[in-house]
Design a protein around this motif. Structure first.
Motif, PDB file in Angstrom:
ATOM      1  N   SER A   2       3.240  -2.416   5.710  1.00 17.45           N
ATOM      2  CA  SER A   2       2.181  -2.604   5.004  1.00 17.45           C
ATOM      3  C   SER A   2       1.523  -3.409   4.361  1.00 17.45           C
ATOM      4  O   SER A   2       0.697  -3.983   3.661  1.00 17.45           O
ATOM      5  N   LYS A   3       2.049  -4.390   4.640  1.00 14.99           N
ATOM      6  CA  LYS A   3       1.639  -6.353   4.203  1.00 14.99           C
ATOM      7  C   LYS A   3       0.732  -6.432   5.570  1.00 14.99           C
ATOM      8  O   LYS A   3      -0.478  -7.040   5.575  1.00 14.99           O
ATOM      9  N   LEU A   4       0.132  -5.534   6.632  1.00 17.44           N
ATOM     10  CA  LEU A   4      -0.891  -5.686   7.305  1.00 17.44           C
ATOM     11  C   LEU A   4      -2.185  -5.234   7.084  1.00 17.44           C
ATOM     12  O   LEU A   4      -3.167  -5.515   7.096  1.00 17.44           O
ATOM     13  N   VAL A   5      -2.401  -4.551   5.715  1.00 16.92           N
ATOM     14  CA  VAL A   5      -3.707  -3.973   5.128  1.00 16.92           C
ATOM     15  C   VAL A   5      -4.311  -4.952   3.798  1.00 16.92           C
ATOM     16  O   VAL A   5      -3.876  -5.076   3.063  1.00 16.92           O
ATOM     17  N   ASP A   6      -5.375  -5.281   4.120  1.00 18.45           N
ATOM     18  CA  ASP A   6      -5.794  -6.201   2.885  1.00 18.45           C
ATOM     19  C   ASP A   6      -6.805  -4.961   1.967  1.00 18.45           C
ATOM     20  O   ASP A   6      -7.663  -4.636   1.952  1.00 18.45           O
ATOM     21  N   THR A   7      -6.040  -4.993   0.766  1.00 14.48           N
ATOM     22  CA  THR A   7      -6.141  -3.669  -0.185  1.00 14.48           C
ATOM     23  C   THR A   7      -7.661  -4.265  -0.879  1.00 14.48           C
ATOM     24  O   THR A   7      -8.062  -3.649  -1.817  1.00 14.48           O
ATOM     25  N   THR A   8      -7.811  -5.774  -0.604  1.00 13.12           N
ATOM     26  CA  THR A   8      -9.075  -5.565  -0.764  1.00 13.12           C
ATOM     27  C   THR A   8     -10.602  -5.724  -0.189  1.00 13.12           C
ATOM     28  O   THR A   8     -11.903  -5.652  -0.903  1.00 13.12           O
ATOM     29  N   ASP A   9     -10.181  -5.334   0.614  1.00  5.32           N
ATOM     30  CA  ASP A   9     -11.095  -4.823   1.603  1.00  5.32           C
ATOM     31  C   ASP A   9     -12.219  -3.623   1.437  1.00  5.32           C
ATOM     32  O   ASP A   9     -11.542  -2.918   0.613  1.00  5.32           O
ATOM     33  N   PRO A  10     -13.397  -4.055   1.367  1.00  7.13           N
ATOM     34  CA  PRO A  10     -14.255  -2.755   0.458  1.00  7.13           C
ATOM     35  C   PRO A  10     -13.148  -1.477   1.632  1.00  7.13           C
ATOM     36  O   PRO A  10     -14.278  -0.675   0.444  1.00  7.13           O
ATOM     37  N   ALA A  11     -13.198  -1.508   2.516  1.00  8.63           N
ATOM     38  CA  ALA A  11     -13.040  -0.122   2.983  1.00  8.63           C
ATOM     39  C   ALA A  11     -11.654   0.189   3.011  1.00  8.63           C
ATOM     40  O   ALA A  11     -10.837   1.522   3.143  1.00  8.63           O
ATOM     41  N   PHE A  12     -10.985  -0.400   1.911  1.00 12.75           N
ATOM     42  CA  PHE A  12      -9.332   0.168   1.349  1.00 12.75           C
ATOM     43  C   PHE A  12      -9.220   1.168   1.080  1.00 12.75           C
ATOM     44  O   PHE A  12      -8.347   2.382   1.523  1.00 12.75           O
ATOM     45  N   HIS A  13     -10.058   2.555   0.348  1.00 10.05           N
ATOM     46  CA  HIS A  13      -9.705   3.923  -0.151  1.00 10.05           C
ATOM     47  C   HIS A  13      -9.683   4.194   1.253  1.00 10.05           C
ATOM     48  O   HIS A  13      -8.947   5.637   1.666  1.00 10.05           O
ATOM     49  N   SER A  14     -10.913   4.150   2.346  1.00  7.85           N
ATOM     50  CA  SER A  14     -11.115   4.823   3.435  1.00  7.85           C
ATOM     51  C   SER A  14      -9.953   4.830   3.966  1.00  7.85           C
ATOM     52  O   SER A  14      -9.144   5.360   5.196  1.00  7.85           O
ATOM     53  N   ILE A  15      -9.639   3.353   4.690  1.00  5.78           N
ATOM     54  CA  ILE A  15      -8.498   3.177   5.655  1.00  5.78           C
ATOM     55  C   ILE A  15      -7.550   2.889   4.341  1.00  5.78           C
ATOM     56  O   ILE A  15      -6.150   4.650   5.535  1.00  5.78           O
ATOM     57  N   ALA A  16      -6.942   3.917   3.711  1.00  2.00           N
ATOM     58  CA  ALA A  16      -5.695   4.880   2.837  1.00  2.00           C
ATOM     59  C   ALA A  16      -6.029   6.010   3.382  1.00  2.00           C
ATOM     60  O   ALA A  16      -4.901   6.507   3.539  1.00  2.00           O
ATOM     61  N   GLU A  17      -7.004   6.627   3.153  1.00  5.75           N
ATOM     62  CA  GLU A  17      -6.858   7.974   3.473  1.00  5.75           C
ATOM     63  C   GLU A  17      -6.739   8.334   5.310  1.00  5.75           C
ATOM     64  O   GLU A  17      -5.627   8.939   5.058  1.00  5.75           O
ATOM     65  N   VAL A  18      -7.637   6.764   5.862  1.00  6.04           N
ATOM     66  CA  VAL A  18      -6.406   7.671   7.726  1.00  6.04           C
ATOM     67  C   VAL A  18      -5.208   7.272   7.395  1.00  6.04           C
ATOM     68  O   VAL A  18      -4.712   8.135   8.265  1.00  6.04           O
ATOM     69  N   ILE A  40       0.887  -1.545   0.088  1.00  4.47           N
ATOM     70  CA  ILE A  40      -0.016   0.443   0.281  1.00  4.47           C
ATOM     71  C   ILE A  40       0.927   1.539  -0.267  1.00  4.47           C
ATOM     72  O   ILE A  40       0.157   2.887  -0.050  1.00  4.47           O
ATOM     73  N   CYS A  41       2.259   1.182  -0.140  1.00  3.63           N
ATOM     74  CA  CYS A  41       2.893   2.879   0.200  1.00  3.63           C
ATOM     75  C   CYS A  41       2.767   3.319  -1.773  1.00  3.63           C
ATOM     76  O   CYS A  41       2.863   4.135  -1.319  1.00  3.63           O
ATOM     77  N   VAL A  42       2.571   2.364  -2.388  1.00  6.02           N
ATOM     78  CA  VAL A  42       2.507   2.720  -3.679  1.00  6.02           C
ATOM     79  C   VAL A  42       1.573   3.614  -3.776  1.00  6.02           C
ATOM     80  O   VAL A  42       1.761   5.519  -4.045  1.00  6.02           O
ATOM     81  N   PRO A  43      -0.136   3.731  -3.530  1.00  2.05           N
ATOM     82  CA  PRO A  43      -1.125   3.955  -3.380  1.00  2.05           C
ATOM     83  C   PRO A  43      -1.508   4.811  -2.471  1.00  2.05           C
ATOM     84  O   PRO A  43      -1.537   6.432  -3.066  1.00  2.05           O
ATOM     85  N   LEU A  44      -0.148   5.211  -1.048  1.00  2.00           N
ATOM     86  CA  LEU A  44      -0.352   6.576  -0.384  1.00  2.00           C
ATOM     87  C   LEU A  44       1.749   7.362  -0.803  1.00  2.00           C
ATOM     88  O   LEU A  44       1.363   7.483  -0.008  1.00  2.00           O
ATOM     89  N   ILE A 100      -1.150   0.446  12.806  1.00  3.66           N
ATOM     90  CA  ILE A 100      -2.121   0.167  11.472  1.00  3.66           C
ATOM     91  C   ILE A 100      -3.194  -0.410  12.132  1.00  3.66           C
ATOM     92  O   ILE A 100      -4.413  -0.211  10.837  1.00  3.66           O
ATOM     93  N   ASP A 101      -3.383  -1.221  13.492  1.00  5.12           N
ATOM     94  CA  ASP A 101      -4.625  -2.475  13.053  1.00  5.12           C
ATOM     95  C   ASP A 101      -5.550  -0.968  13.888  1.00  5.12           C
ATOM     96  O   ASP A 101      -6.533  -0.641  13.110  1.00  5.12           O
ATOM     97  N   ALA A 102      -5.355  -0.073  14.249  1.00  2.36           N
ATOM     98  CA  ALA A 102      -6.679   1.470  14.901  1.00  2.36           C
ATOM     99  C   ALA A 102      -5.921   2.042  13.565  1.00  2.36           C
ATOM    100  O   ALA A 102      -7.754   2.482  13.516  1.00  2.36           O
ATOM    101  N   ALA A 103      -5.892   1.624  12.114  1.00  2.00           N
ATOM    102  CA  ALA A 103      -6.312   2.751  10.876  1.00  2.00           C
ATOM    103  C   ALA A 103      -6.524   1.995  10.665  1.00  2.00           C
ATOM    104  O   ALA A 103      -7.917   2.719   9.839  1.00  2.00           O
ATOM    105  N   VAL A 104      -6.580   0.913  10.239  1.00  2.00           N
ATOM    106  CA  VAL A 104      -7.464  -0.371   9.205  1.00  2.00           C
ATOM    107  C   VAL A 104      -8.755  -0.014  10.429  1.00  2.00           C
ATOM    108  O   VAL A 104     -10.271   0.321   9.884  1.00  2.00           O
ATOM    109  N   LYS A 105      -9.317  -0.047  11.532  1.00  2.00           N
ATOM    110  CA  LYS A 105     -10.314   0.483  12.636  1.00  2.00           C
ATOM    111  C   LYS A 105     -11.219   1.670  11.828  1.00  2.00           C
ATOM    112  O   LYS A 105     -12.002   1.425  12.256  1.00  2.00           O
ATOM    113  N   ALA A 106     -10.663   3.027  12.156  1.00  2.00           N
ATOM    114  CA  ALA A 106     -10.889   3.984  11.847  1.00  2.00           C
ATOM    115  C   ALA A 106     -11.423   4.468  10.327  1.00  2.00           C
ATOM    116  O   ALA A 106     -12.233   4.155   9.842  1.00  2.00           O
ATOM    117  N   GLY A 107     -10.924   3.998   9.597  1.00  2.00           N
ATOM    118  CA  GLY A 107     -11.510   3.826   7.717  1.00  2.00           C
ATOM    119  C   GLY A 107     -12.112   2.937   7.846  1.00  2.00           C
ATOM    120  O   GLY A 107     -13.453   3.221   7.043  1.00  2.00           O
TER     121      GLY A 107
END
Length: 195
Positions: A25-41, A5-9, A57-64
């Motif tokens: 960055s391997k801790l974020v699932d890019t197929t998660d429907p909330a990926f774009h919101s997670i990436a914004e966070v 996810i470093c590339v889109p960020l 990273i876990d907190a960012a995933v939850k917030a996203g």
């Protein structure tokens, strides 16, 4: 499934080993429907120079995911029909100073009494989904990322005129600041005459 996810960020962090399979960055699932919101966070955190750890990273995933849920879920709004209620939900466009606010309500009269806008520009049938669509549509004119106030650019002014042409002028008797000023001015003028 778990991609870099470093590339889109737009990551240019020299300390990231972009070839290391154990990177955070391997801790974020890019197929998660909330990926774009997670990436914004994550991008917001990166711009704030937050040091990324697995817990962060876990907190960012939850917030996203929470942000994604708020943006895609239609809230259940109480609707109490009455003589002052507009049937159904509406998206309104009001002027406050030099800005335009785009919001939604199920009771236009009550909402305008709470906001006391300078001017009620237009109203169209619609709910939270349409409001969010309008926020995205005029996102480049938005004052803040999550706000409902917009600069009155040409596209937004044109849209307001189209809504007004399609749905008519808002009711003239809705509460607004100019009307409230007139209501106060009348008794003051009468008081001056009697003194």
């Amino acid at each position: 499934m778990y991609e870099d996810i470093c590339v889109p960020l737009g990551c240019h962090n020299p300390f990231h080993d972009h070839h290391d399979e154990s990177r955070l960055s391997k801790l974020v699932d890019t197929t998660d429907p909330a990926f774009h919101s997670i990436a914004e966070v994550l991008a917001d955190m990166a711009s704030a120079r937050v040091e990324f750890t697995p817990e962060i990273i876990d907190a960012a995933v939850k917030a996203g995911r929470a942000r994604h849920a708020r943006e895609t879920t239609i809230p259940t709004l109480p609707h109490q029909p009455g003589p002052e209620a507009v049937a159904g939900s509406v998206v309104y466009y009001i002027r406050r100073g030099n800005l335009i606010k785009i919001g939604t309500t199920t009771n236009l009269r009550r909402r305008m009494a709470a906001l006391m806008p300078d001017e009620i520009l237009a109203v169209e049938p619609g709910d939270w989904v349409l409001e969010q669509q309008r926020h995205r549509q005029f996102g480049d004119q938005r004052i803040s990322r999550q706000g409902e106030y917009f600069f009155p650019g040409p596209a937004l002014r044109r849209h307001v005129a189209e809504v007004r042409a399609t749905h008519g002028a808002p009711p003239a008797d809705l509460p607004r600041l100019a009307a409230a000023s007139r209501d106060w001015a009348q008794p003051l003028a009468e008081t001056r005459r009697t003194v």
